[in-house]
Design a protein around this motif. Structure first.
Motif, PDB file in Angstrom:
ATOM      1  N   LEU A   1       0.782  -1.084  -0.060  1.00  0.00           N
ATOM      2  CA  LEU A   1      -0.023  -0.030  -0.231  1.00  0.00           C
ATOM      3  C   LEU A   1       0.843   1.190   0.098  1.00  0.00           C
ATOM      4  O   LEU A   1       0.384   2.251  -0.445  1.00  0.00           O
ATOM      5  N   LEU A   2       1.904   1.308   0.646  1.00  0.00           N
ATOM      6  CA  LEU A   2       2.842   2.339   0.745  1.00  0.00           C
ATOM      7  C   LEU A   2       4.064   2.458   0.144  1.00  0.00           C
ATOM      8  O   LEU A   2       4.882   3.496  -0.318  1.00  0.00           O
ATOM      9  N   GLY A   3       4.423   1.391  -0.628  1.00  0.00           N
ATOM     10  CA  GLY A   3       5.701   1.172  -1.254  1.00  0.00           C
ATOM     11  C   GLY A   3       6.807   0.969  -0.186  1.00  0.00           C
ATOM     12  O   GLY A   3       6.778   1.327   0.941  1.00  0.00           O
ATOM     13  N   LYS A   4       7.874   0.526  -0.818  1.00  0.00           N
ATOM     14  CA  LYS A   4       9.175   0.303   0.435  1.00  0.00           C
ATOM     15  C   LYS A   4       9.627   1.398   0.779  1.00  0.00           C
ATOM     16  O   LYS A   4       9.558   1.288   2.109  1.00  0.00           O
ATOM     17  N   ASP A   5       9.633   2.665   0.335  1.00  0.00           N
ATOM     18  CA  ASP A   5      10.189   3.872   0.936  1.00  0.00           C
ATOM     19  C   ASP A   5       9.420   4.367   1.801  1.00  0.00           C
ATOM     20  O   ASP A   5       9.436   5.085   2.964  1.00  0.00           O
ATOM     21  N   GLY A   6       8.008   4.203   1.409  1.00  0.00           N
ATOM     22  CA  GLY A   6       6.706   5.015   2.235  1.00  0.00           C
ATOM     23  C   GLY A   6       6.659   4.134   3.360  1.00  0.00           C
ATOM     24  O   GLY A   6       6.503   4.688   4.638  1.00  0.00           O
ATOM     25  N   ALA A   7       6.761   2.852   3.403  1.00  0.00           N
ATOM     26  CA  ALA A   7       6.544   1.957   4.457  1.00  0.00           C
ATOM     27  C   ALA A   7       7.784   2.081   5.535  1.00  0.00           C
ATOM     28  O   ALA A   7       7.544   2.356   6.686  1.00  0.00           O
ATOM     29  N   THR A   8       8.940   2.419   4.842  1.00  0.00           N
ATOM     30  CA  THR A   8      10.328   2.778   5.766  1.00  0.00           C
ATOM     31  C   THR A   8       9.820   4.160   6.514  1.00  0.00           C
ATOM     32  O   THR A   8      10.178   3.889   7.820  1.00  0.00           O
ATOM     33  N   ALA A   9       9.482   4.849   5.838  1.00  0.00           N
ATOM     34  CA  ALA A   9       9.308   6.255   6.389  1.00  0.00           C
ATOM     35  C   ALA A   9       8.426   6.118   7.501  1.00  0.00           C
ATOM     36  O   ALA A   9       8.453   6.971   8.464  1.00  0.00           O
ATOM     37  N   MET A  10       7.209   5.526   7.251  1.00  0.00           N
ATOM     38  CA  MET A  10       6.119   5.482   8.395  1.00  0.00           C
ATOM     39  C   MET A  10       6.636   4.519   9.391  1.00  0.00           C
ATOM     40  O   MET A  10       6.359   5.192  10.485  1.00  0.00           O
ATOM     41  N   ALA A  11       7.608   3.395   9.115  1.00  0.00           N
ATOM     42  CA  ALA A  11       7.920   2.870  10.515  1.00  0.00           C
ATOM     43  C   ALA A  11       8.907   3.775  11.264  1.00  0.00           C
ATOM     44  O   ALA A  11       8.887   3.733  12.528  1.00  0.00           O
ATOM     45  N   GLU A  12       9.564   4.605  10.755  1.00  0.00           N
ATOM     46  CA  GLU A  12      10.582   5.331  11.372  1.00  0.00           C
ATOM     47  C   GLU A  12       9.786   6.473  12.129  1.00  0.00           C
ATOM     48  O   GLU A  12      10.022   6.792  13.296  1.00  0.00           O
ATOM     49  N   LYS A  13       8.740   7.089  11.559  1.00  0.00           N
ATOM     50  CA  LYS A  13       7.773   8.008  12.190  1.00  0.00           C
ATOM     51  C   LYS A  13       7.318   7.517  13.381  1.00  0.00           C
ATOM     52  O   LYS A  13       7.395   8.202  14.490  1.00  0.00           O
ATOM     53  N   LEU A  14       6.680   6.201  13.283  1.00  0.00           N
ATOM     54  CA  LEU A  14       6.033   5.546  14.387  1.00  0.00           C
ATOM     55  C   LEU A  14       7.118   5.430  15.399  1.00  0.00           C
ATOM     56  O   LEU A  14       6.699   5.682  16.741  1.00  0.00           O
ATOM     57  N   PHE A  15       8.258   5.048  15.211  1.00  0.00           N
ATOM     58  CA  PHE A  15       9.578   4.686  16.144  1.00  0.00           C
ATOM     59  C   PHE A  15       9.940   6.144  16.936  1.00  0.00           C
ATOM     60  O   PHE A  15       9.973   6.083  17.977  1.00  0.00           O
ATOM     61  N   GLN A  16      10.075   7.226  16.042  1.00  0.00           N
ATOM     62  CA  GLN A  16      10.351   8.386  16.760  1.00  0.00           C
ATOM     63  C   GLN A  16       9.052   8.794  17.688  1.00  0.00           C
ATOM     64  O   GLN A  16       9.535   9.365  18.767  1.00  0.00           O
ATOM     65  N   SER A  17       7.816   8.621  17.315  1.00  0.00           N
ATOM     66  CA  SER A  17       6.844   8.902  18.304  1.00  0.00           C
ATOM     67  C   SER A  17       7.060   8.285  19.799  1.00  0.00           C
ATOM     68  O   SER A  17       6.878   8.833  20.780  1.00  0.00           O
ATOM     69  N   ALA A  18       7.296   6.857  19.487  1.00  0.00           N
ATOM     70  CA  ALA A  18       7.380   6.030  20.531  1.00  0.00           C
ATOM     71  C   ALA A  18       8.627   6.493  21.512  1.00  0.00           C
ATOM     72  O   ALA A  18       8.614   6.738  22.759  1.00  0.00           O
ATOM     73  N   LEU A  19       9.484   6.784  20.762  1.00  0.00           N
ATOM     74  CA  LEU A  19      10.886   7.120  21.223  1.00  0.00           C
ATOM     75  C   LEU A  19      10.818   8.208  22.270  1.00  0.00           C
ATOM     76  O   LEU A  19      11.122   8.455  23.636  1.00  0.00           O
ATOM     77  N   GLU A  20       9.803   9.298  21.785  1.00  0.00           N
ATOM     78  CA  GLU A  20       9.687  10.775  22.436  1.00  0.00           C
ATOM     79  C   GLU A  20       9.074  10.246  23.913  1.00  0.00           C
ATOM     80  O   GLU A  20       9.063  10.940  24.810  1.00  0.00           O
ATOM     81  N   GLN A  21       7.851   9.433  23.787  1.00  0.00           N
ATOM     82  CA  GLN A  21       7.352   9.110  25.126  1.00  0.00           C
ATOM     83  C   GLN A  21       8.029   8.143  26.078  1.00  0.00           C
ATOM     84  O   GLN A  21       7.957   8.372  27.052  1.00  0.00           O
ATOM     85  N   ILE A  22       8.910   7.400  25.298  1.00  0.00           N
ATOM     86  CA  ILE A  22       9.594   6.505  26.304  1.00  0.00           C
ATOM     87  C   ILE A  22      10.516   7.350  27.126  1.00  0.00           C
ATOM     88  O   ILE A  22      10.952   7.067  28.256  1.00  0.00           O
ATOM     89  N   ARG A  23      11.275   8.491  26.340  1.00  0.00           N
ATOM     90  CA  ARG A  23      12.099   9.302  27.121  1.00  0.00           C
ATOM     91  C   ARG A  23      11.443  10.061  28.135  1.00  0.00           C
ATOM     92  O   ARG A  23      12.125  10.468  29.164  1.00  0.00           O
ATOM     93  N   ALA A  24      10.004  10.000  28.265  1.00  0.00           N
ATOM     94  CA  ALA A  24       9.491  10.753  29.507  1.00  0.00           C
ATOM     95  C   ALA A  24       9.384  10.063  30.617  1.00  0.00           C
ATOM     96  O   ALA A  24       8.833  10.429  31.807  1.00  0.00           O
ATOM     97  N   LEU A  25       9.734   8.761  30.605  1.00  0.00           N
ATOM     98  CA  LEU A  25       9.584   7.565  31.649  1.00  0.00           C
ATOM     99  C   LEU A  25      10.744   7.843  32.524  1.00  0.00           C
ATOM    100  O   LEU A  25      12.194   8.364  32.197  1.00  0.00           O
TER     101      LEU A  25
END
Ligand code: GRG
Length: 265
Positions: free
Chosen positions: A223-247
């Motif tokens: 649905l997103l293509g290889k590059d689109g999927a990679t970018a989406m995973a990275e974006k989700l990871f960064q959002s998670a990381l931001e929240q993790i760093r608040a712990l």
């Protein structure tokens, strides 16, 4: 963390004790990445709770995960001949016995939560409730059923994300929630957000890594293509990381999140 988890699983499944334990051992050892049980330990640690309190619940999550893989590999589901580098359980044992081994692991997981040492009856009940919700019709099994029903059909990105949220992210979220229950935190919403972002990123990476993708199954890469999927995973990871760093003690969870998303298998 990994060594503690392996030791506990060995203790729970002593060799040569029954046919069911033998087949459970076949699926559990050697294990996969043990990401979900590590998430339980790392989340408990993030709030200062000791690993020992989290070990039995961590194993319970790994048992649910392993049961889902056993059942998912069956001919009536994904029909996969190989799992964790060796023949799937139903190739090594009669199919009916593979079904029962999955059932056994599923049931045993709830027994482990009910008996978890060092935790209060309320904490045990809370963990049981959370796992039942996340592994059931509103979570993993619900996602798997939509997945089965959408094979060969075209679905859009929103629908696929909802499917991934249930099939994959629900159990990952549950690992964080259970870590939170063990540590008696009131930051459950934050843990749920982290779990969902990590779980969705994890599934996208799985789609990217899966070289032999079944063409009739909808995936993020289709649905997103290889590059689109990679970018989406990275974006989700960064959002998670931001929240993790608040712990409070985020290091172990940060490392694990990194491993989960930037993995090679
Ligand atoms: C059959 C009840 C039932 C549920 C099936 C989780 C699941 C739902 C099916 C497994 C198949 C699959 C590809 C699921 C997506 C989640 C996923 C990538 C699982 C593999 O997890 P890893 O990579 O496995 O953590 P290891 O072997 O490392 O533990």
């Amino acid at each position: 963390m990994l060594q503690l988890i392996e030791q506990k699983l060995e203790e729970l499944f002593p060799p040569a004790s029954s046919l069911l334990i033998e087949s459970a051992r076949y699926s559990l050892f050697p294990g996969g990445k043990r990401l979900r049980p590590q998430l339980v330990l790392a989340t408990a640690e993030a709030f200062g709770a000791p690993h020992e309190l989290a070990l039995a619940p961590a194993c319970a999550i790994e048992l649910i995960h392993t049961y889902s893989l056993i059942h998912d590999d069956l001919p009536c589901m994904d029909n996969d001949d190989m799992r964790r580098g060796k023949p799937s359980l139903h190739k090594a044992y009669p199919e009916g016995h593979a079904v029962l081994t999955g059932d056994f692991l599923l049931t045993f997981a709830f027994q482990l939560l009910a008996e978890s040492p060092g935790l209060s009856p309320l904490q045990r009940l809370d963990m049981i409730h959370k796992l039942a919700l996340r592994a059931g019709a509103q979570g993993m099994i619900g996602g798997q059923s939509v997945d089965l029903a959408s094979t060969g059909k075209k679905i859009d990105w929103q629908t696929l994300q909802q499917l991934h949220r249930n099939k994959t992210a629900a159990l990952i979220t549950c690992a964080l929630e259970i870590g939170g229950v063990i540590a008696k935190t009131n930051e459950l919403q934050r843990l749920q957000d982290i779990g969902e972002n990590l779980g969705l990123a994890f599934q996208i990476i799985d789609d990217l890594l899966d070289a032999a993708q079944e063409i009739e199954k909808p995936t993020a890469v289709h649905l997103l293509g290889k590059d689109g999927a990679t970018a989406m995973a990275e974006k989700l990871f960064q959002s998670a990381l931001e929240q993790i760093r608040a712990l409070p003690h985020s290091k172990a969870l940060e490392e694990l999140a990194h491993l989960l998303v930037h993995r090679a298998s």
